[in-house]
Motif scaffolding. Sequence first.
Motif, PDB file in Angstrom:
ATOM      1  N   LEU A   7      -3.943   7.421  32.545  1.00  0.00           N
ATOM      2  CA  LEU A   7      -3.263   7.100  31.627  1.00  0.00           C
ATOM      3  C   LEU A   7      -1.774   6.502  31.839  1.00  0.00           C
ATOM      4  O   LEU A   7      -1.164   5.907  31.085  1.00  0.00           O
ATOM      5  CB  LEU A   7      -3.320   8.033  30.385  1.00  0.00           C
ATOM      6  N   LEU A  39       0.782   0.695  16.476  1.00  0.00           N
ATOM      7  CA  LEU A  39       2.067   0.205  16.494  1.00  0.00           C
ATOM      8  C   LEU A  39       2.010  -1.172  17.070  1.00  0.00           C
ATOM      9  O   LEU A  39       2.902  -1.975  16.651  1.00  0.00           O
ATOM     10  CB  LEU A  39       3.069   1.188  17.132  1.00  0.00           C
ATOM     11  N   ILE A  40       1.562  -1.285  18.206  1.00  0.00           N
ATOM     12  CA  ILE A  40       1.551  -2.739  18.878  1.00  0.00           C
ATOM     13  C   ILE A  40       0.774  -3.885  17.975  1.00  0.00           C
ATOM     14  O   ILE A  40       1.804  -4.776  17.616  1.00  0.00           O
ATOM     15  CB  ILE A  40       1.065  -2.569  20.270  1.00  0.00           C
ATOM     16  N   GLU A  66      -0.708  19.730  31.791  1.00  0.00           N
ATOM     17  CA  GLU A  66      -0.809  18.316  31.808  1.00  0.00           C
ATOM     18  C   GLU A  66      -1.006  17.779  30.268  1.00  0.00           C
ATOM     19  O   GLU A  66      -1.473  18.368  29.485  1.00  0.00           O
ATOM     20  CB  GLU A  66      -2.397  18.062  32.291  1.00  0.00           C
ATOM     21  N   ILE A 115      -0.798   9.750  21.881  1.00  0.00           N
ATOM     22  CA  ILE A 115       0.317   8.916  21.985  1.00  0.00           C
ATOM     23  C   ILE A 115      -0.464   7.477  22.212  1.00  0.00           C
ATOM     24  O   ILE A 115      -0.012   6.480  21.487  1.00  0.00           O
ATOM     25  CB  ILE A 115       1.058   9.185  23.531  1.00  0.00           C
ATOM     26  N   MET A 116      -1.385   7.364  22.896  1.00  0.00           N
ATOM     27  CA  MET A 116      -1.854   6.183  23.136  1.00  0.00           C
ATOM     28  C   MET A 116      -2.427   5.423  21.852  1.00  0.00           C
ATOM     29  O   MET A 116      -2.405   4.515  21.639  1.00  0.00           O
ATOM     30  CB  MET A 116      -3.367   6.216  24.069  1.00  0.00           C
ATOM     31  N   SER A 137      12.162  -7.965  19.544  1.00  0.00           N
ATOM     32  CA  SER A 137      11.932  -9.078  18.975  1.00  0.00           C
ATOM     33  C   SER A 137      11.367  -9.179  17.265  1.00  0.00           C
ATOM     34  O   SER A 137      11.014 -10.060  16.954  1.00  0.00           O
ATOM     35  CB  SER A 137      10.824 -10.127  19.709  1.00  0.00           C
ATOM     36  N   PHE A 138      11.529  -8.022  16.944  1.00  0.00           N
ATOM     37  CA  PHE A 138      11.183  -7.571  15.633  1.00  0.00           C
ATOM     38  C   PHE A 138      12.166  -8.244  14.660  1.00  0.00           C
ATOM     39  O   PHE A 138      13.367  -8.358  14.560  1.00  0.00           O
ATOM     40  CB  PHE A 138      11.254  -6.043  15.316  1.00  0.00           C
ATOM     41  N   SER A 139      11.504  -8.880  13.595  1.00  0.00           N
ATOM     42  CA  SER A 139      12.440  -9.525  12.560  1.00  0.00           C
ATOM     43  C   SER A 139      12.082  -8.861  11.298  1.00  0.00           C
ATOM     44  O   SER A 139      11.085  -8.838  10.970  1.00  0.00           O
ATOM     45  CB  SER A 139      11.742 -11.160  12.670  1.00  0.00           C
ATOM     46  N   PRO A 152      10.169 -12.115   8.814  1.00  0.00           N
ATOM     47  CA  PRO A 152       9.446 -13.176   9.238  1.00  0.00           C
ATOM     48  C   PRO A 152       8.709 -14.067   8.451  1.00  0.00           C
ATOM     49  O   PRO A 152       8.588 -15.280   8.866  1.00  0.00           O
ATOM     50  CB  PRO A 152       8.616 -12.324  10.451  1.00  0.00           C
ATOM     51  N   MET A 201      -2.450  12.680  26.666  1.00  0.00           N
ATOM     52  CA  MET A 201      -1.658  11.260  26.314  1.00  0.00           C
ATOM     53  C   MET A 201      -2.619  10.694  25.212  1.00  0.00           C
ATOM     54  O   MET A 201      -2.071   9.566  24.751  1.00  0.00           O
ATOM     55  CB  MET A 201      -1.705  10.420  27.497  1.00  0.00           C
ATOM     56  N   LEU A 246       3.488  -4.464  15.113  1.00  0.00           N
ATOM     57  CA  LEU A 246       4.652  -5.226  15.666  1.00  0.00           C
ATOM     58  C   LEU A 246       4.522  -6.633  15.926  1.00  0.00           C
ATOM     59  O   LEU A 246       5.384  -7.335  15.747  1.00  0.00           O
ATOM     60  CB  LEU A 246       5.378  -4.234  16.807  1.00  0.00           C
ATOM     61  N   LEU A 247       3.318  -6.759  16.559  1.00  0.00           N
ATOM     62  CA  LEU A 247       3.055  -8.183  16.984  1.00  0.00           C
ATOM     63  C   LEU A 247       3.026  -8.851  15.762  1.00  0.00           C
ATOM     64  O   LEU A 247       3.322 -10.177  15.733  1.00  0.00           O
ATOM     65  CB  LEU A 247       1.522  -8.220  17.595  1.00  0.00           C
ATOM     66  N   LEU A 263       8.703  -5.697  22.021  1.00  0.00           N
ATOM     67  CA  LEU A 263       8.194  -5.991  20.507  1.00  0.00           C
ATOM     68  C   LEU A 263       9.458  -5.574  19.405  1.00  0.00           C
ATOM     69  O   LEU A 263       9.661  -6.122  18.493  1.00  0.00           O
ATOM     70  CB  LEU A 263       6.868  -5.518  20.013  1.00  0.00           C
ATOM     71  N   SER A 313       4.595  -8.693  12.819  1.00  0.00           N
ATOM     72  CA  SER A 313       5.869  -8.898  12.388  1.00  0.00           C
ATOM     73  C   SER A 313       6.838  -9.315  13.285  1.00  0.00           C
ATOM     74  O   SER A 313       8.300  -9.757  12.868  1.00  0.00           O
ATOM     75  CB  SER A 313       6.313  -7.453  11.662  1.00  0.00           C
ATOM     76  N   ALA A 314       6.628  -9.745  14.506  1.00  0.00           N
ATOM     77  CA  ALA A 314       7.552  -9.942  15.709  1.00  0.00           C
ATOM     78  C   ALA A 314       7.910 -11.798  15.524  1.00  0.00           C
ATOM     79  O   ALA A 314       6.813 -12.204  15.099  1.00  0.00           O
ATOM     80  CB  ALA A 314       6.978  -9.933  16.922  1.00  0.00           C
ATOM     81  N   SER A 315       8.813 -11.994  15.620  1.00  0.00           N
ATOM     82  CA  SER A 315       9.272 -13.481  15.661  1.00  0.00           C
ATOM     83  C   SER A 315       9.596 -13.978  16.966  1.00  0.00           C
ATOM     84  O   SER A 315      10.611 -13.260  17.585  1.00  0.00           O
ATOM     85  CB  SER A 315      10.118 -13.952  14.441  1.00  0.00           C
ATOM     86  N   PHE A 316       9.029 -14.817  17.521  1.00  0.00           N
ATOM     87  CA  PHE A 316       9.353 -15.314  18.820  1.00  0.00           C
ATOM     88  C   PHE A 316      10.203 -16.322  19.051  1.00  0.00           C
ATOM     89  O   PHE A 316      10.500 -17.224  20.371  1.00  0.00           O
ATOM     90  CB  PHE A 316       8.045 -15.582  19.698  1.00  0.00           C
ATOM     91  N   TYR A 317      10.830 -16.764  17.867  1.00  0.00           N
ATOM     92  CA  TYR A 317      11.981 -17.839  17.978  1.00  0.00           C
ATOM     93  C   TYR A 317      12.985 -17.193  17.327  1.00  0.00           C
ATOM     94  O   TYR A 317      13.055 -16.450  16.328  1.00  0.00           O
ATOM     95  CB  TYR A 317      11.554 -19.080  17.487  1.00  0.00           C
ATOM     96  N   PHE A 362       0.359   4.175  19.897  1.00  0.00           N
ATOM     97  CA  PHE A 362       0.544   2.819  20.669  1.00  0.00           C
ATOM     98  C   PHE A 362      -0.206   1.922  19.985  1.00  0.00           C
ATOM     99  O   PHE A 362       0.263   0.658  19.723  1.00  0.00           O
ATOM    100  CB  PHE A 362       0.692   2.939  22.019  1.00  0.00           C
ATOM    101  N   MET A 363      -1.377   2.016  19.917  1.00  0.00           N
ATOM    102  CA  MET A 363      -2.488   1.035  19.668  1.00  0.00           C
ATOM    103  C   MET A 363      -2.386   0.855  18.052  1.00  0.00           C
ATOM    104  O   MET A 363      -2.769  -0.325  17.909  1.00  0.00           O
ATOM    105  CB  MET A 363      -3.849   1.660  19.791  1.00  0.00           C
TER     106      MET A 363
END
Lengths: 169, 162
Positions: B20, A29-30, A16, A22-23, B37-39, B42, A19, A33-34, B34, A36-40, A26-27
């Motif tokens: 999980l 990274l997300i 087994e 890895i979790m 959509s990474f810039s 930005p 995880m 990335l949120l 993400l 530095s992300a551009s939604f337009y 992710f916590m």
Amino acid sequence: MARLGRIRHKSEEDTELNMVPIMNMFMVLIPFLLMSASFYQIKAINTSVPVHADTHAGNLSNNEKEKITVVLELKEKEIRISGLSETPNDLFLSELKMVISRQPDSEASMDELVNFLKALKSRYPASDTLILIPDEEVLYREIIQTMDSARNYETETLFPNIVLSGSLG
Amino acid sequence: MALGKSKKRSQKFVPPKLMLTSMMDMFTIILIFLLFSFSENPEDLKLDKDLELPTSTAEGEYQETIKIVLSQKELRLNDEVMAAVQGRQIAGLTNDNLESSPLFQGLKTFRIESEKSENGQEPPTHVLLLCDRSHSFQTINRVIKTAGLAGYPNFQFAVLEE
């Protein structure tokens, strides 16, 4: 046999994956990335204002002589199209004149404009310049919409060089 | 009886396993979205609340250059406020005083500085214009004329991809 079964069972449990790290990754990274992300997606339209330049018609080749410059006057209730050429010919230039009635945000007038520009482009394929003269009342989004219509139609390039000018007088 | 109780107790103490896998799936999807959509920059083009760009089918990329922002409330040159905007009027920028306006002076300064620093290379002649979609050409034309007079006749109009 019973012991062998226990050993096998234990080895199956060992496979087994853990995880949790890895979790954790992710916590971290997300949120990064949120932030530095551009939604337009911002794009750019290249244009210029008229500048004075010396031109020598005598140096132009035959193909270049076939070039026309489309003049598009964007008024509140109509679109007037006319043409300029290095080789003035009254008959030829009169063919270029067209008036399209216009309603703000109307697709029909833009379709009519595109059809006329497509016909011009197919007749004078070397032409690539359009002078856009909007009225003072015309909104920026309408200018951009007209530029889009004049620049290309689906995959076909019409008049990619657009010069923006104010009306005289 | 005693044996039965201990059996029950041992079943109770089995450590609970978190499921999980479904959470991993969700995180993987979010991560991929993400990443797409990474810039890279930005922060360079942050849109204000009072600036709504028009949408366009244009596919050209903007270049790093001098940035003029004409929002519903103010006119800015590279984040420095040049004038207030009220309706169609830009304070201190009329057709009669284009060359004495703060925008012209600011652009002229940039022009002189870029000519000095480029060392023989041609300085940039274009400006990135971020203009609110509701402005009329009367308002925009003053900004365009001023930039043209200051030596920037080429523009990139920033638009939102359709």
